[in-house]
Design a protein around this motif. Structure first.
Motif, mmCIF file in Angstrom:
data_model
loop_
_atom_site.group_PDB
_atom_site.id
_atom_site.type_symbol
_atom_site.label_atom_id
_atom_site.label_comp_id
_atom_site.label_asym_id
_atom_site.label_seq_id
_atom_site.Cartn_x
_atom_site.Cartn_y
_atom_site.Cartn_z
ATOM 1 N N HIS A 1 0.842 -1.206 0.000
ATOM 2 C CA HIS A 1 0.000 0.000 0.000
ATOM 3 C C HIS A 1 0.879 1.259 0.000
ATOM 4 O O HIS A 1 1.257 1.764 1.044
ATOM 5 C CB HIS A 1 -0.917 -0.018 1.225
ATOM 6 C CG HIS A 1 -1.972 1.048 1.201
ATOM 7 N ND1 HIS A 1 -3.172 0.912 1.842
ATOM 8 C CD2 HIS A 1 -1.998 2.281 0.632
ATOM 9 C CE1 HIS A 1 -3.900 2.006 1.663
ATOM 10 N NE2 HIS A 1 -3.197 2.865 0.936
ATOM 11 N N ASP B 1 1.008 2.614 3.767
ATOM 12 C CA ASP B 1 0.155 3.728 3.338
ATOM 13 C C ASP B 1 1.004 4.998 3.198
ATOM 14 O O ASP B 1 0.587 6.097 3.601
ATOM 15 C CB ASP B 1 -1.022 3.956 4.293
ATOM 16 C CG ASP B 1 -2.136 4.771 3.631
ATOM 17 O OD1 ASP B 1 -1.995 5.113 2.446
ATOM 18 O OD2 ASP B 1 -3.140 5.069 4.305
ATOM 19 N N HIS C 1 -5.748 -0.466 5.673
ATOM 20 C CA HIS C 1 -5.536 0.342 6.877
ATOM 21 C C HIS C 1 -6.624 0.273 7.961
ATOM 22 O O HIS C 1 -7.315 1.257 8.230
ATOM 23 C CB HIS C 1 -5.256 1.805 6.526
ATOM 24 C CG HIS C 1 -6.115 2.406 5.435
ATOM 25 N ND1 HIS C 1 -7.480 2.371 5.457
ATOM 26 C CD2 HIS C 1 -5.779 3.061 4.299
ATOM 27 C CE1 HIS C 1 -7.936 2.985 4.375
ATOM 28 N NE2 HIS C 1 -6.934 3.398 3.664
ATOM 29 N N HIS D 1 1.696 5.148 -2.071
ATOM 30 C CA HIS D 1 1.294 6.191 -3.033
ATOM 31 C C HIS D 1 2.570 6.845 -3.553
ATOM 32 O O HIS D 1 3.295 7.471 -2.777
ATOM 33 C CB HIS D 1 0.419 7.247 -2.358
ATOM 34 C CG HIS D 1 -0.857 6.686 -1.804
ATOM 35 N ND1 HIS D 1 -2.029 6.658 -2.529
ATOM 36 C CD2 HIS D 1 -1.142 6.105 -0.612
ATOM 37 C CE1 HIS D 1 -2.995 6.090 -1.790
ATOM 38 N NE2 HIS D 1 -2.468 5.747 -0.624
ATOM 39 N N ASP E 1 -8.601 3.250 -3.479
ATOM 40 C CA ASP E 1 -8.067 3.734 -2.203
ATOM 41 C C ASP E 1 -7.937 5.256 -2.152
ATOM 42 O O ASP E 1 -7.527 5.899 -3.117
ATOM 43 C CB ASP E 1 -6.698 3.122 -1.921
ATOM 44 C CG ASP E 1 -6.144 3.619 -0.593
ATOM 45 O OD1 ASP E 1 -6.772 3.368 0.434
ATOM 46 O OD2 ASP E 1 -5.104 4.301 -0.601
#
Ligand SMILES: [Zn+2]
Length: 424
Positions: A60, A306, A233, A62, A153
């Protein structure tokens, strides 16, 4: 190329042993009890304090490219992952343009290869076009292009009918749907966890019920379709309990939490600390302990970062205007090691949650420390103390509540594609 690792503590699926490893031409060619001759080796690691793990995968992340390169780009994001000890990252689709068609997927994969950084990039495709929540993407096209899962997400898919179809289509491709589980009408305009602290700070709260309802709905729809669901999460006690219950009933559900949810609580935002503004928000001590129990009893399968980089201008502003998210790739290892130091997890559990499970959920080959297997390893110095700051972090952004804090443990070497990389 010959790489020798002598006198290391090796974490395999059958246990933790002191072993010596010979790597030749990208493959683990020998694991032995007696030291391996270092003669002719191009790289030697000989340190009894080091821990050798199967290579870590963050499922996960970004990376912000395309579209938000001022926060992070594929090169700086992969570099951050590399120095965090990862051999792979699965990257979310909320870029600009959104990763909802093969052109964007191809771009991400090519860009990652061009950087030459030894971290595999696995794109996650959007569930809906432009993350609009209404029109399903062409899952077959994205799958052929190389996506490993589907997720909107950053947003939940509010239309339950669309989510149902997403599970059904993804199931035909044997691919997981990753749910950002949130009842978004309930959390709208919220800033931090709803409770005493949101009252004290005069900030609109995000009630825990937004996550609880989101998880309940997503699990219920997954159950209706039989599709594979992965919940991103998880941050609440009730969320963990719901997943535990559905797992017991036999649903094909997996889930992740992030180090921030087992390390920090909502108190971190006191003083209007925008670096601690994340979504889902940091919760209460009771939630933190429930997340830890979920990790301990296996309800929570994976620890993911995340990693959500933001420019300082998006954090050095009024709390209400600050962006949600924190970076996490480089603080993952020390924060997870804390669970071992506290006696909650052991090294084998860490190998499960950082390597084997995320690979399996995404249908990727998980690295094994076994003779004849490709050598993809994360090697950790669990004692090394370091401070999180602009000099030690390789991400383009530094938005983390751990900034200027001292942490213990760091990835010291990564072995990938037949090469050894020294990280500090
Ligand atoms: Zn995310």
């Amino acid at each position: 190329m010959k790489i020798v690792i002598n006198n290391a503590t090796v974490v395999t699926s059958s246990g933790v042993f002191r072993k010596n490893i010979l790597i030749k031409d990208c493959v683990i060619s020998k694991i032995s009890d007696s030291p391996i001759s270092e003669r002719g080796a191009s790289f030697v690691i000989n340190d009894k304090d080091l821990l050798v793990f199967p290579g870590f995968l963050d499922m996960h992340t970004h990376l912000r490219e395309p579209g938000f390169e001022y926060k992070e780009d594929i090169e700086t994001g992969l570099r951050s992952a590399h120095y965090g000890g990862f051999i792979g990252v699965a990257v979310m689709a909320n870029t600009n343009p959104v990763n909802d068609c093969s052109t964007v997927t191809h771009f991400m994969i090519c860009r990652a290869k061009e950087t030459g950084i030894p971290v595999d990039l696995y794109p996650i495709g959007a569930i809906t076009k432009g993350l609009n929540g209404e029109t399903l993407v062409e899952m077959g096209e994205l799958r052929s292009a190389g996506v490993v899962a589907f997720s909107d997400d950053g947003k939940s898919v509010t239309n339950s009918e669309i989510l149902r179809r997403a599970f059904e289509y993804a199931e035909t491709f044997n691919m997981p749907v990753i749910c950002h589980s949130e009842e978004s009408y309930l959390s709208k305009d919220g800033q931090i966890n709803e409770g005493e602290i949101s009252l004290l700070l005069g900030l609109k709260g995000i009630p825990r019920e937004a996550e609880i309802l989101g998880i309940y709905r997503d699990l219920t729809i997954a159950k209706l379709t039989g599709g594979a669901i992965h919940i991103a999460h998880v941050s609440t006690k009730e969320g963990v309990e719901l997943i535990r219950k559905f797992k017991k009933e036999g649903l094909s559900v997996t889930c992740e939490t992030c180090p921030q949810y087992f390390t920090l609580t909502e108190k971190e935002v006191l003083g209007y600390n925008t670096f601690a503004k994340i979504n889902p928000p940091l919760r209460t001590e009771e939630d933190r302990l429930a997340v830890i129990e979920g990790l301990r009893d296996g309800t929570i399968d994976v620890i993911a970062s995340d990693h959500a980089p933001h420019h300082l201008d998006e954090k050095n502003c009024e709390f209400q205007n600050a962006s949600f998210g924190m970076i996490g790739l480089e603080t993952m290892v020390p924060l997870c090691l804390e669970l071992v130091r506290m006696g909650i997890l052991d090294f084998k559990d860490l190998a499960e949650k950082l390597s084997r499970r995320p690979h399996r959920i995404l249908n990727l080959n998980s690295p094994k420390i076994k003779e004849g297997e490709p050598a993809n390893l994360t090697i950790i110095d669990p004692h090394f103390e370091w401070e999180v700051n602009e000099k030690t972090i390789h991400s383009k952004s530094i938005n983390t509540p751990f900034l200027n804090k001292k942490l213990q443990g760091k990835a010291k070497y990564v072995i990938k594609g037949g090469e050894a990389f020294e990280l500090f």
